[in-house]
Design a protein around this motif. Structure first.
Motif, PDB file in Angstrom:
ATOM      1  N   GLU A 304       1.039  -1.317   0.203  1.00  0.00           N
ATOM      2  CA  GLU A 304       0.090   0.285   0.012  1.00  0.00           C
ATOM      3  C   GLU A 304       1.292   1.409   0.198  1.00  0.00           C
ATOM      4  O   GLU A 304       1.984   1.397   0.946  1.00  0.00           O
ATOM      5  CB  GLU A 304      -0.838   0.231   1.081  1.00  0.00           C
ATOM      6  N   VAL A 305       0.828   2.398  -0.780  1.00  0.00           N
ATOM      7  CA  VAL A 305       1.059   3.412  -0.727  1.00  0.00           C
ATOM      8  C   VAL A 305       0.208   4.402  -0.806  1.00  0.00           C
ATOM      9  O   VAL A 305      -0.395   4.902  -0.671  1.00  0.00           O
ATOM     10  CB  VAL A 305       2.025   3.623  -2.239  1.00  0.00           C
ATOM     11  N   SER A 306       1.810   6.025  -0.103  1.00  0.00           N
ATOM     12  CA  SER A 306       1.243   7.087  -0.477  1.00  0.00           C
ATOM     13  C   SER A 306       1.352   7.627  -1.134  1.00  0.00           C
ATOM     14  O   SER A 306       2.598   7.272  -1.604  1.00  0.00           O
ATOM     15  CB  SER A 306       1.932   8.048   1.125  1.00  0.00           C
ATOM     16  N   PHE A 307       0.783   8.864  -2.302  1.00  0.00           N
ATOM     17  CA  PHE A 307       1.579   9.442  -2.568  1.00  0.00           C
ATOM     18  C   PHE A 307       1.914  11.235  -1.886  1.00  0.00           C
ATOM     19  O   PHE A 307       1.092  11.312  -1.487  1.00  0.00           O
ATOM     20  CB  PHE A 307      -0.174   9.836  -3.788  1.00  0.00           C
ATOM     21  N   VAL A 308       3.080  12.032  -2.541  1.00  0.00           N
ATOM     22  CA  VAL A 308       3.278  12.702  -1.782  1.00  0.00           C
ATOM     23  C   VAL A 308       4.113  13.581  -2.374  1.00  0.00           C
ATOM     24  O   VAL A 308       4.723  13.451  -3.927  1.00  0.00           O
ATOM     25  CB  VAL A 308       4.013  12.326  -0.282  1.00  0.00           C
ATOM     26  N   SER A 309       3.954  15.192  -2.347  1.00  0.00           N
ATOM     27  CA  SER A 309       5.007  15.871  -2.666  1.00  0.00           C
ATOM     28  C   SER A 309       5.915  16.956  -1.521  1.00  0.00           C
ATOM     29  O   SER A 309       5.783  17.528  -0.935  1.00  0.00           O
ATOM     30  CB  SER A 309       4.304  16.864  -3.946  1.00  0.00           C
ATOM     31  N   ALA A 310       7.591  16.243  -1.915  1.00  0.00           N
ATOM     32  CA  ALA A 310       8.313  16.715  -1.020  1.00  0.00           C
ATOM     33  C   ALA A 310       8.890  18.014  -1.043  1.00  0.00           C
ATOM     34  O   ALA A 310       8.233  19.080  -0.397  1.00  0.00           O
ATOM     35  CB  ALA A 310       9.057  16.370  -0.663  1.00  0.00           C
ATOM     36  N   ALA A 311       7.878  18.555  -2.809  1.00  0.00           N
ATOM     37  CA  ALA A 311       8.671  19.773  -2.893  1.00  0.00           C
ATOM     38  C   ALA A 311       7.623  21.286  -2.509  1.00  0.00           C
ATOM     39  O   ALA A 311       7.729  22.716  -1.714  1.00  0.00           O
ATOM     40  CB  ALA A 311       8.817  20.248  -4.073  1.00  0.00           C
ATOM     41  N   THR A 312       5.930  20.023  -2.446  1.00  0.00           N
ATOM     42  CA  THR A 312       5.037  21.754  -2.052  1.00  0.00           C
ATOM     43  C   THR A 312       4.612  21.295  -0.838  1.00  0.00           C
ATOM     44  O   THR A 312       3.329  22.126  -0.311  1.00  0.00           O
ATOM     45  CB  THR A 312       3.936  21.122  -2.813  1.00  0.00           C
ATOM     46  N   GLY A 313       5.345  19.759  -0.193  1.00  0.00           N
ATOM     47  CA  GLY A 313       4.226  19.633   0.907  1.00  0.00           C
ATOM     48  C   GLY A 313       3.430  18.755   1.016  1.00  0.00           C
ATOM     49  O   GLY A 313       2.356  18.392   2.070  1.00  0.00           O
ATOM     50  N   GLU A 314       2.299  18.724  -0.139  1.00  0.00           N
ATOM     51  CA  GLU A 314       1.118  18.097  -0.196  1.00  0.00           C
ATOM     52  C   GLU A 314       1.354  16.579   0.651  1.00  0.00           C
ATOM     53  O   GLU A 314       2.289  15.381  -0.246  1.00  0.00           O
ATOM     54  CB  GLU A 314       0.951  17.668  -1.883  1.00  0.00           C
ATOM     55  N   GLY A 315       0.301  15.566   0.881  1.00  0.00           N
ATOM     56  CA  GLY A 315       0.570  14.619   1.730  1.00  0.00           C
ATOM     57  C   GLY A 315       1.282  13.947   2.360  1.00  0.00           C
ATOM     58  O   GLY A 315       1.333  13.378   2.995  1.00  0.00           O
ATOM     59  N   VAL A 316       1.843  15.424   3.066  1.00  0.00           N
ATOM     60  CA  VAL A 316       3.406  14.938   3.593  1.00  0.00           C
ATOM     61  C   VAL A 316       3.142  14.895   5.608  1.00  0.00           C
ATOM     62  O   VAL A 316       3.323  13.655   5.620  1.00  0.00           O
ATOM     63  CB  VAL A 316       4.591  16.005   3.766  1.00  0.00           C
ATOM     64  N   GLN A 317       1.906  15.897   6.053  1.00  0.00           N
ATOM     65  CA  GLN A 317       1.285  14.986   7.284  1.00  0.00           C
ATOM     66  C   GLN A 317       0.766  14.003   7.260  1.00  0.00           C
ATOM     67  O   GLN A 317       0.629  13.180   7.978  1.00  0.00           O
ATOM     68  CB  GLN A 317       0.525  16.659   7.245  1.00  0.00           C
ATOM     69  N   GLY A 318       0.446  13.483   6.149  1.00  0.00           N
ATOM     70  CA  GLY A 318      -0.313  12.579   5.876  1.00  0.00           C
ATOM     71  C   GLY A 318       0.370  11.135   6.699  1.00  0.00           C
ATOM     72  O   GLY A 318      -0.008  10.673   6.609  1.00  0.00           O
ATOM     73  N   LEU A 319       1.424  11.631   5.956  1.00  0.00           N
ATOM     74  CA  LEU A 319       2.566  10.388   5.779  1.00  0.00           C
ATOM     75  C   LEU A 319       3.187  10.705   7.324  1.00  0.00           C
ATOM     76  O   LEU A 319       3.325   9.237   7.931  1.00  0.00           O
ATOM     77  CB  LEU A 319       3.462  10.353   4.758  1.00  0.00           C
ATOM     78  N   MET A 320       3.067  11.418   7.800  1.00  0.00           N
ATOM     79  CA  MET A 320       3.869  11.194   9.132  1.00  0.00           C
ATOM     80  C   MET A 320       2.793  10.869  10.062  1.00  0.00           C
ATOM     81  O   MET A 320       3.663   9.852  10.638  1.00  0.00           O
ATOM     82  CB  MET A 320       4.315  12.733   9.403  1.00  0.00           C
ATOM     83  N   SER A 321       1.468  11.457   9.673  1.00  0.00           N
ATOM     84  CA  SER A 321       0.444  11.059  10.387  1.00  0.00           C
ATOM     85  C   SER A 321       0.372   9.179  10.795  1.00  0.00           C
ATOM     86  O   SER A 321       0.684   8.475  11.788  1.00  0.00           O
ATOM     87  CB  SER A 321      -0.416  11.290  10.773  1.00  0.00           C
TER      88      SER A 321
END
Length: 421
Positions: A304-321
């Motif tokens: 199962e994968v998560s999708f993020v954008s380290a450049a814009t911050g999209e999805g990063v907070q959810g991944l850290m949760s």
């Protein structure tokens, strides 16, 4: 970052015992009063939470503790040598290189204030007051202090982080660390931008944890290629791994498998470590268009994968949760070792067994304390020779020599001392 270094340590020698007699007016037959030598100092390695690297050892590679003082008259014991405390960062693994070049783990200093004695100081020699007996009222014997231990020690720093970000170079590990924490790693568009592991503190859903970027993973990293061995050791302490893959790669699943193979080949225990997979760079149109395709490819692989954008911050907070939730369930890693289980080195006390061997008409006696006694006494003095000879003709030593067939006129040798039976 200097995170592995070899140093040489030497504990202090024990002080020599003294031969002395009480000589005071109106005190006839004052008797022996030579004091014992002091103990040599130990070499201790201890963690200091204020240190974060091993750079202090770049130019100093030799460390020695203080020797013990010699015994004095009036039954005064020599001063004990001061211990030498070598301070290292928390997370340092101390290893000992034995003469056959096999490395043995001594201890993992993973807590503030943790310490280990890596070289024990030599015992002080006994003064002549210790050798008084009913048959020897005026002993002129004294022991020489034991020599200290000298060892080659390897110090290896392994960062203590709850989670680690792994993945191929240039997938955005540094950018993800910067987006998730207050860490500010160097970010650039070329391989091996990060030349040392970076730590950051993440606050997620009322929980906080330390996350580390683990750079240098390429095919062959387990063999030391790229920056492999320099940084793979830091993964061993993490409880959860965030596996970041490049969404613009032709085959993100193959990239994930290749990195996981390197982890397994470096340490098979990493295969069972909790791992969260995240696909980066969804801010790019060509990657966002492939999200359904990429998700399906990973689903087929059972991931199962998560999708993020380290450049814009999209999805990063959810991944850290998700990382915080995984840390609540993840067990603490077992004691740090390399790929093979390594035995613990425990210094052994000197053997008190008497060994005797025969070489023609010469019998050699080996016993640690007796050899120290011979080394610390004036064997050119006839009375000293008589007293040592008396020791050789009684107890276990006599029994061993008789068993070997010694006869009058044969030579007995202890260290540099030779005596006629």
């Amino acid at each position: 970052m200097l995170d592995k270094i070899e140093i040489t340590v030497r504990s202090g020698d024990g002080g020599d015992g003294m031969v002395a007699f009480r000589r005071e007016k109106f005190v006839p037959r004052g008797g022996p009063n030579g004091g014992d030598g002091g103990r040599g100092g130990d070499v201790v390695i201890q963690t200091d939470s204020n240190l974060s690297h091993l750079s202090n050892f770049r130019y100093q590679k030799w460390f020695s503790a203080e020797n013990g003082g010699n015994g004095r008259n009036n039954n005064k014991t020599g001063r004990s040598g001061a211990n030498l405390v070598i301070e290292v960062p928390v997370g340092t693994v101390v290893s000992y290189q034995n003469p056959s070049f096999d490395e043995f783990s001594i201890t993992d200093l993973d807590k503030p204030g943790a310490c280990v004695v890596v070289a024990h100081g030599g015992r002080g020699g006994r003064g002549n007051a210790r050798f008084v007996s009913s048959t020897n009222q005026a002993p002129r014997l004294a022991q020489k202090g034991e020599l200290g231990e000298e060892k080659e020690i390897t110090l290896e720093l392994r960062l203590i982080a709850d989670a680690g970000i792994i993945g191929y170079p240039n997938v955005g590990k540094s950018s993800l660390l910067a987006a998730a924490s207050a860490a500010r790693p160097k970010i650039a568009d070329y391989p091996f931008t990060t030349l040392e592991p970076m730590l950051g503190l993440v606050e997620a859903e009322r929980a906080s944890f330390v996350i580390a970027e683990i750079p240098g993973l390429i095919t062959g990293a387990h063999q030391g290629k790229g920056l492999g061995h320099e940084f793979l050791r830091h993964v061993l302490r993490t409880r959860v791994m965030v596996h970041l893959v490049d969404g613009s790669s032709a085959s993100p699943v193959d990239d994930m498998i290749a990195v996981n193979n390197e982890l397994f080949l470096f340490d098979a225990g990493l295969a069972a470590r909790t791992q969260l997979v995240a696909v980066n760079k969804i801010d790019r149109p060509e990657v966002r268009e492939r999200t359904l395709e990429i998700r399906e490819l990973f689903r087929v692989a059972g991931v199962e994968v998560s999708f993020v954008s380290a450049a814009t911050g999209e999805g990063v907070q959810g991944l850290m949760s998700k990382v915080a939730a995984a840390l609540e369930q993840a067990p603490m890693p077992s004691a740090v070792t390399d790929s093979a289980a390594l035995p613990i080195i425990r210094p052994q006390a000197h053997s008190r067994e008497v060994e005797a061997s025969r070489d023609g008409g010469v019998y050699r006696v080996t016993e640690h304390d007796l050899e120290r006694l011979v080394a610390g006494s004036d064997t050119t003095n006839p009375e000293v020779r008589r007293q040592i000879g008396s020791i050789l003709t009684r107890g276990r030593i006599r029994a061993r020599l008789v068993k070997l067939g010694i006869s009058p006129g044969d030579k007995v040798r202890v260290g540099a001392f030779e005596w006629t039976w």
